[in-house]
Design a protein around this motif. Structure first.
Motif, PDB file in Angstrom:
ATOM      1  N   THR A 227      -8.939  37.084 -44.656  1.00 23.05           N
ATOM      2  CA  THR A 227      -9.751  37.123 -43.448  1.00 23.05           C
ATOM      3  C   THR A 227      -9.392  35.956 -42.536  1.00 23.05           C
ATOM      4  O   THR A 227      -8.965  34.888 -43.007  1.00 23.05           O
ATOM      5  CB  THR A 227     -11.250  37.051 -43.786  1.00 23.05           C
ATOM      6  OG1 THR A 227     -11.999  36.882 -42.577  1.00 23.05           O
ATOM      7  CG2 THR A 227     -11.567  35.902 -44.712  1.00 23.05           C
ATOM      8  N   VAL A 228      -9.539  36.148 -41.241  1.00 21.77           N
ATOM      9  CA  VAL A 228      -9.382  35.025 -40.315  1.00 21.77           C
ATOM     10  C   VAL A 228     -10.404  33.957 -40.705  1.00 21.77           C
ATOM     11  O   VAL A 228     -11.510  34.265 -41.151  1.00 21.77           O
ATOM     12  CB  VAL A 228      -9.572  35.464 -38.857  1.00 21.77           C
ATOM     13  CG1 VAL A 228      -8.521  36.482 -38.450  1.00 21.77           C
ATOM     14  CG2 VAL A 228     -10.952  36.046 -38.624  1.00 21.77           C
ATOM     15  N   LEU A 241     -17.618  35.279 -41.440  1.00 21.77           N
ATOM     16  CA  LEU A 241     -18.618  36.315 -41.635  1.00 21.77           C
ATOM     17  C   LEU A 241     -18.310  37.154 -42.869  1.00 21.77           C
ATOM     18  O   LEU A 241     -19.200  37.567 -43.593  1.00 21.77           O
ATOM     19  CB  LEU A 241     -18.667  37.247 -40.416  1.00 21.77           C
ATOM     20  CG  LEU A 241     -19.451  36.804 -39.187  1.00 21.77           C
ATOM     21  CD1 LEU A 241     -19.376  37.886 -38.121  1.00 21.77           C
ATOM     22  CD2 LEU A 241     -20.906  36.513 -39.541  1.00 21.77           C
ATOM     23  N   MET A 242     -17.038  37.431 -43.070  1.00 19.72           N
ATOM     24  CA  MET A 242     -16.639  38.340 -44.148  1.00 19.72           C
ATOM     25  C   MET A 242     -16.775  37.650 -45.495  1.00 19.72           C
ATOM     26  O   MET A 242     -16.301  36.527 -45.686  1.00 19.72           O
ATOM     27  CB  MET A 242     -15.202  38.822 -43.940  1.00 19.72           C
ATOM     28  CG  MET A 242     -14.997  39.524 -42.611  1.00 19.72           C
ATOM     29  SD  MET A 242     -13.885  40.926 -42.691  1.00 19.72           S
ATOM     30  CE  MET A 242     -12.302  40.154 -42.816  1.00 19.72           C
ATOM     31  N   TRP A 264      -3.965  38.816 -42.070  1.00 25.74           N
ATOM     32  CA  TRP A 264      -5.327  38.336 -41.816  1.00 25.74           C
ATOM     33  C   TRP A 264      -6.024  39.370 -40.936  1.00 25.74           C
ATOM     34  O   TRP A 264      -5.445  39.871 -39.968  1.00 25.74           O
ATOM     35  CB  TRP A 264      -5.307  36.993 -41.089  1.00 25.74           C
ATOM     36  CG  TRP A 264      -4.736  35.869 -41.886  1.00 25.74           C
ATOM     37  CD1 TRP A 264      -5.388  35.021 -42.732  1.00 25.74           C
ATOM     38  CD2 TRP A 264      -3.355  35.440 -41.889  1.00 25.74           C
ATOM     39  NE1 TRP A 264      -4.516  34.107 -43.277  1.00 25.74           N
ATOM     40  CE2 TRP A 264      -3.260  34.332 -42.779  1.00 25.74           C
ATOM     41  CE3 TRP A 264      -2.192  35.874 -41.252  1.00 25.74           C
ATOM     42  CZ2 TRP A 264      -2.060  33.670 -43.022  1.00 25.74           C
ATOM     43  CZ3 TRP A 264      -0.995  35.226 -41.500  1.00 25.74           C
ATOM     44  CH2 TRP A 264      -0.949  34.130 -42.374  1.00 25.74           C
ATOM     45  N   VAL A 265      -7.258  39.688 -41.259  1.00 32.44           N
ATOM     46  CA  VAL A 265      -8.017  40.699 -40.530  1.00 32.44           C
ATOM     47  C   VAL A 265      -9.321  40.075 -40.045  1.00 32.44           C
ATOM     48  O   VAL A 265      -9.950  39.281 -40.762  1.00 32.44           O
ATOM     49  CB  VAL A 265      -8.304  41.921 -41.432  1.00 32.44           C
ATOM     50  CG1 VAL A 265      -9.197  42.935 -40.714  1.00 32.44           C
ATOM     51  CG2 VAL A 265      -6.991  42.577 -41.871  1.00 32.44           C
ATOM     52  N   ALA A 266      -9.743  40.429 -38.842  1.00 35.23           N
ATOM     53  CA  ALA A 266     -10.984  39.908 -38.264  1.00 35.23           C
ATOM     54  C   ALA A 266     -12.161  40.817 -38.633  1.00 35.23           C
ATOM     55  O   ALA A 266     -11.978  41.998 -38.941  1.00 35.23           O
ATOM     56  CB  ALA A 266     -10.849  39.803 -36.747  1.00 35.23           C
ATOM     57  N   PRO A 267     -13.389  40.285 -38.602  1.00 32.17           N
ATOM     58  CA  PRO A 267     -14.562  41.071 -39.026  1.00 32.17           C
ATOM     59  C   PRO A 267     -14.742  42.385 -38.271  1.00 32.17           C
ATOM     60  O   PRO A 267     -15.044  43.413 -38.873  1.00 32.17           O
ATOM     61  CB  PRO A 267     -15.729  40.111 -38.786  1.00 32.17           C
ATOM     62  CG  PRO A 267     -15.142  38.751 -38.842  1.00 32.17           C
ATOM     63  CD  PRO A 267     -13.750  38.883 -38.301  1.00 32.17           C
ATOM     64  N   ARG A 332     -25.074  41.758 -32.673  1.00 31.95           N
ATOM     65  CA  ARG A 332     -25.335  40.317 -32.541  1.00 31.95           C
ATOM     66  C   ARG A 332     -24.062  39.505 -32.710  1.00 31.95           C
ATOM     67  O   ARG A 332     -23.907  38.441 -32.101  1.00 31.95           O
ATOM     68  CB  ARG A 332     -26.369  39.861 -33.581  1.00 31.95           C
ATOM     69  CG  ARG A 332     -27.786  40.251 -33.276  1.00 31.95           C
ATOM     70  CD  ARG A 332     -28.779  39.420 -34.080  1.00 31.95           C
ATOM     71  NE  ARG A 332     -28.541  39.488 -35.516  1.00 31.95           N
ATOM     72  CZ  ARG A 332     -29.041  40.410 -36.317  1.00 31.95           C
ATOM     73  NH1 ARG A 332     -29.804  41.380 -35.802  1.00 31.95           N
ATOM     74  NH2 ARG A 332     -28.801  40.378 -37.612  1.00 31.95           N
ATOM     75  N   HIS A 333     -23.164  39.995 -33.554  1.00 32.89           N
ATOM     76  CA  HIS A 333     -21.945  39.236 -33.848  1.00 32.89           C
ATOM     77  C   HIS A 333     -20.717  39.772 -33.113  1.00 32.89           C
ATOM     78  O   HIS A 333     -19.593  39.344 -33.397  1.00 32.89           O
ATOM     79  CB  HIS A 333     -21.692  39.242 -35.363  1.00 32.89           C
ATOM     80  CG  HIS A 333     -22.734  38.505 -36.147  1.00 32.89           C
ATOM     81  ND1 HIS A 333     -22.752  37.128 -36.257  1.00 32.89           N
ATOM     82  CD2 HIS A 333     -23.808  38.947 -36.849  1.00 32.89           C
ATOM     83  CE1 HIS A 333     -23.774  36.762 -37.010  1.00 32.89           C
ATOM     84  NE2 HIS A 333     -24.434  37.837 -37.368  1.00 32.89           N
ATOM     85  N   GLY A 334     -20.929  40.666 -32.177  1.00 33.10           N
ATOM     86  CA  GLY A 334     -19.822  41.173 -31.380  1.00 33.10           C
ATOM     87  C   GLY A 334     -18.827  42.012 -32.168  1.00 33.10           C
ATOM     88  O   GLY A 334     -17.625  41.989 -31.875  1.00 33.10           O
ATOM     89  N   LEU A 335     -19.321  42.780 -33.130  1.00 36.31           N
ATOM     90  CA  LEU A 335     -18.433  43.531 -34.026  1.00 36.31           C
ATOM     91  C   LEU A 335     -18.381  45.022 -33.710  1.00 36.31           C
ATOM     92  O   LEU A 335     -17.598  45.741 -34.343  1.00 36.31           O
ATOM     93  CB  LEU A 335     -18.894  43.348 -35.487  1.00 36.31           C
ATOM     94  CG  LEU A 335     -19.061  41.911 -35.982  1.00 36.31           C
ATOM     95  CD1 LEU A 335     -19.483  41.909 -37.439  1.00 36.31           C
ATOM     96  CD2 LEU A 335     -17.787  41.115 -35.786  1.00 36.31           C
ATOM     97  N   LEU A 336     -19.194  45.500 -32.798  1.00 36.42           N
ATOM     98  CA  LEU A 336     -19.213  46.930 -32.504  1.00 36.42           C
ATOM     99  C   LEU A 336     -18.048  47.316 -31.590  1.00 36.42           C
ATOM    100  O   LEU A 336     -17.692  46.566 -30.668  1.00 36.42           O
ATOM    101  CB  LEU A 336     -20.533  47.322 -31.836  1.00 36.42           C
ATOM    102  CG  LEU A 336     -21.763  47.377 -32.749  1.00 36.42           C
ATOM    103  CD1 LEU A 336     -22.993  47.744 -31.937  1.00 36.42           C
ATOM    104  CD2 LEU A 336     -21.564  48.357 -33.904  1.00 36.42           C
ATOM    105  N   ASP A 337     -17.465  48.476 -31.857  1.00 37.10           N
ATOM    106  CA  ASP A 337     -16.418  49.055 -30.997  1.00 37.10           C
ATOM    107  C   ASP A 337     -15.197  48.151 -30.873  1.00 37.10           C
ATOM    108  O   ASP A 337     -14.524  48.139 -29.833  1.00 37.10           O
ATOM    109  CB  ASP A 337     -16.978  49.376 -29.603  1.00 37.10           C
ATOM    110  CG  ASP A 337     -18.165  50.327 -29.671  1.00 37.10           C
ATOM    111  OD1 ASP A 337     -18.107  51.274 -30.471  1.00 37.10           O
ATOM    112  OD2 ASP A 337     -19.156  50.097 -28.946  1.00 37.10           O
ATOM    113  N   VAL A 338     -14.912  47.398 -31.923  1.00 32.25           N
ATOM    114  CA  VAL A 338     -13.698  46.580 -31.951  1.00 32.25           C
ATOM    115  C   VAL A 338     -12.599  47.426 -32.587  1.00 32.25           C
ATOM    116  O   VAL A 338     -12.435  47.439 -33.805  1.00 32.25           O
ATOM    117  CB  VAL A 338     -13.910  45.274 -32.740  1.00 32.25           C
ATOM    118  CG1 VAL A 338     -12.623  44.448 -32.743  1.00 32.25           C
ATOM    119  CG2 VAL A 338     -15.060  44.475 -32.152  1.00 32.25           C
TER     120      VAL A 338
END
Length: 378
Positions: A227-228, A241-242, A264-267, A332-338
């Protein structure tokens, strides 16, 4: 030909229990772990006709770490490091805790688990229901983050309880050896494996599975997924987060020399892939599963068509109901629709720059090469 009635069939089964399907019953807790299925997963990310085989470790009672939880405790008992009835104390973000709780019940040991506020409420409740004592550290370590804060508390508890045993999943070679069974299952299920894709946290299952598979397939290519914000492969440590992959310390069990490349993968990218898996294959999981599936899908699309790829899915989706699968949390964590890019970024060396999205590197180095590693907790 006379038709056999239901009554006659029932009588025959009751009189001949040896005719029941072998392996359908378990006589001890240890035997409920293993023999997990593999599932063909088409390229869920990029829409190509290719795909990979997913080893569904979420079919174990608690996930992939049931294997080392049972194994490390059993080996410690055999060596006399853990006497009957003595406590087991360990740091965990969740999954190993389930495996140790299972081992505590199976072998008769009280279990204390040290975690941090990031552990999901469901996981804390489950662990307590399984009889484990759960202790939450209040704040992160100044340099080692939550992981080191948990480890320091484990040391304190070990000093307070002479005779207690810490499995020390980060450095214990038994954490590697525990995965021999998983590797042999893959050999029997798939016959040939060219590429193995594993998430990396403690380094146990990537090292253990690849070591055994290479006895059968010497040219096996091992691809690590991190993970990043994780420092394992030479990136700077950042808040993450992960959970379940990545680290803010350098576990000794990571077999750096075994990896052909690391991603490396982001949340947000992991969340998108988890949800795609759930919607298209009814087989998903947590952060690690999403990250691994993203990388495995890309490899399936870009490697030659005959390449047989196996990916380890460490757990199922249940414990992530209020994170990965919760729209409010993700928003809240900006993870939707990424939506992940079609291809990862490429860097030539892990220290070239800090990565913040899906990135790959074919240069895998031990960040502490030539330096003394952190000592084992005992």
């Amino acid at each position: 030909m006379r038709t056999i009635s239901l009554k006659e069939s029932r009588a025959a089964v009751l009189q001949a229990p040896s005719q029941l399907v072998a392996g359908a019953t378990c006589h001890s807790l240890e035997t409920v772990v293993g023999n997990t299925p593999v599932l063909w997963v088409p390229d869920v990310c990029f829409g190509s006709e290719r795909g990979f085989w997913a080893k569904l470790e979420g079919h174990n009672p608690g996930g992939i770490k049931d294997r080392p939880g049972l194994y490390m405790v059993a080996r410690a008992r055999e060596r006399g490091e853990l006497e009957p009835g003595q406590p087991v104390i360990e740091s965990t973000s969740g999954t190993l805790g389930l495996g140790l709780a299972l081992a505590g019940i199976a072998y008769g040991h009280p279990v204390t688990l040290v975690t941090d506020p990031g552990m999901e409420p469901l996981m804390r409740h489950l662990l307590r229901a399984y009889g484990a004592r759960v202790e939450v550290v209040p704040e992160p370590h100044p340099t080692g983050g939550w992981q080191e804060a948990r480890r320091q508390r484990v040391r304190e508890l070990l000093a307070e309880h002479p005779g207690a045993f810490c499995p020390d999943q980060y450095h214990n070679p038994d954490n590697v050896a525990a995965y021999e069974g998983l590797a042999l299952e893959l050999v029997a299920q798939l016959g040939r494996i060219d590429v193995l894709v594993c998430s990396v946290g403690t380094g146990g299952h990537s090292a253990g599975v690849s070591r055994v598979l290479r006895e059968f397939f010497p040219e096996l290519r091992l691809v690590g997924v991190d993970t990043v914000g994780s420092t394992i492969f030479g990136q700077p440590a950042r808040p993450r987060l992960m959970r379940g992959l990545g680290s803010s310390i350098y576990p000794r069990n990571v077999a750096y020399e075994a990896f052909a490349e690391v991603h490396w993968v982001a949340p947000g990218e992991a969340v998108w892939t988890c949800r795609r898996l759930a919607a298209t294959r009814y087989a998903s999981g947590g952060w690690s599963v999403g990250a691994v599936a993203l990388v495995a899908s890309w490899l399936a699309r870009t490697l030659p068509a005959h390449t047989r790829i196996a990916a380890i899915f460490p757990d199922g989706p249940q414990r992530y109901w209020n994170t990965v699968y919760d729209d409010a949390y993700c928003a809240r964590h900006g993870l939707l629709d990424v939506v992940p890019a079609r291809d990862p970024d490429l860097i030539k060396h892990p220290r070239e720059r800090e990565v913040t999205r899906w990135t790959r590197c074919e240069t895998v180095v031990d960040p502490l090469a030539g330096q003394a590693r952190q000592g084992v907790i005992r």
